[in-house]
Design a protein around this motif. Structure first.
Motif, PDB file in Angstrom:
ATOM      1  N   ARG A  68       0.474  -0.789   0.059  1.00 47.08           N
ATOM      2  CA  ARG A  68       0.141  -0.083  -0.081  1.00 47.08           C
ATOM      3  C   ARG A  68       0.552   1.398  -0.101  1.00 47.08           C
ATOM      4  O   ARG A  68       0.004   2.375   0.455  1.00 47.08           O
ATOM      5  N   LYS A  71      -0.226   4.928  -1.019  1.00 46.62           N
ATOM      6  CA  LYS A  71      -1.085   5.879  -0.326  1.00 46.62           C
ATOM      7  C   LYS A  71      -1.113   5.807   1.079  1.00 46.62           C
ATOM      8  O   LYS A  71      -1.175   6.520   1.323  1.00 46.62           O
ATOM      9  N   GLN A  72       0.372   5.359   1.726  1.00 48.15           N
ATOM     10  CA  GLN A  72       0.404   4.934   2.505  1.00 48.15           C
ATOM     11  C   GLN A  72       2.129   6.068   2.929  1.00 48.15           C
ATOM     12  O   GLN A  72       2.470   6.937   3.289  1.00 48.15           O
TER      13      GLN A  72
END
Length: 150
Positions: A68, A71-72
């Protein structure tokens, strides 16, 4: 008579490498680029001398990330003034400056010493396929393309 090249200008000659990062994983590509910039692939490698090669990276816009991270992950830098912390998400960085994500990944894998800036100057990154160094390229590393896990 010795057959070794030794530490001559011929041994330190810089070769131009081309890496097409389309559909490749950022971290795995960055480790190979950092190794080439340092010169660890050469038999005359010395940590205290700058004997690495030039690396031209194309298709920086199409590099893949695992997990991820899109997004992170955040890129942070500080101006030095109170409240001067800036955070840029990876998603926005890839839209505005896709070559900067590769530059920062490679920069983090190089040794933190006086040779780092000179090595990063030999890293030339382009967001798309076109680049002005086509006649300089000696080695290409886009032939074995690894597909990311979906």
């Amino acid at each position: 008579m010795s057959q070794a090249i030794g530490k001559t200008a011929l041994a330190y000659a810089r070769v131009w490498h081309h890496v097409d990062v389309k559909d490749r994983i950022l971290g795995r590509v960055a480790t190979g680029i950092a190794t080439t910039l340092m010169g660890k692939h050469k038999p005359i490698y010395d940590p205290a001398s700058d004997c690495g090669d030039y690396v031209v990276v194309t298709n920086a816009r199409h590099v893949h990330l695992t997990g991820r991270k899109e997004k992170q992950k955040l890129y942070r830098h500080h101006s030095g003034h109170p409240g001067g912390l800036k955070e840029i998400p990876l998603e926005r960085m890839r839209r505005t400056r896709p070559e900067e994500t590769i530059r920062r990944a490679v920069s983090g894998m190089l040794p933190k010493n006086r040779l780092r800036d000179g090595r990063l100057k030999r890293l030339l990154i382009f967001p798309d396929e076109e680049h002005p160094y086509a006649q300089n390229i000696v080695r290409r590393y886009d032939l074995e393309v690894e597909t990311p896990a979906q």
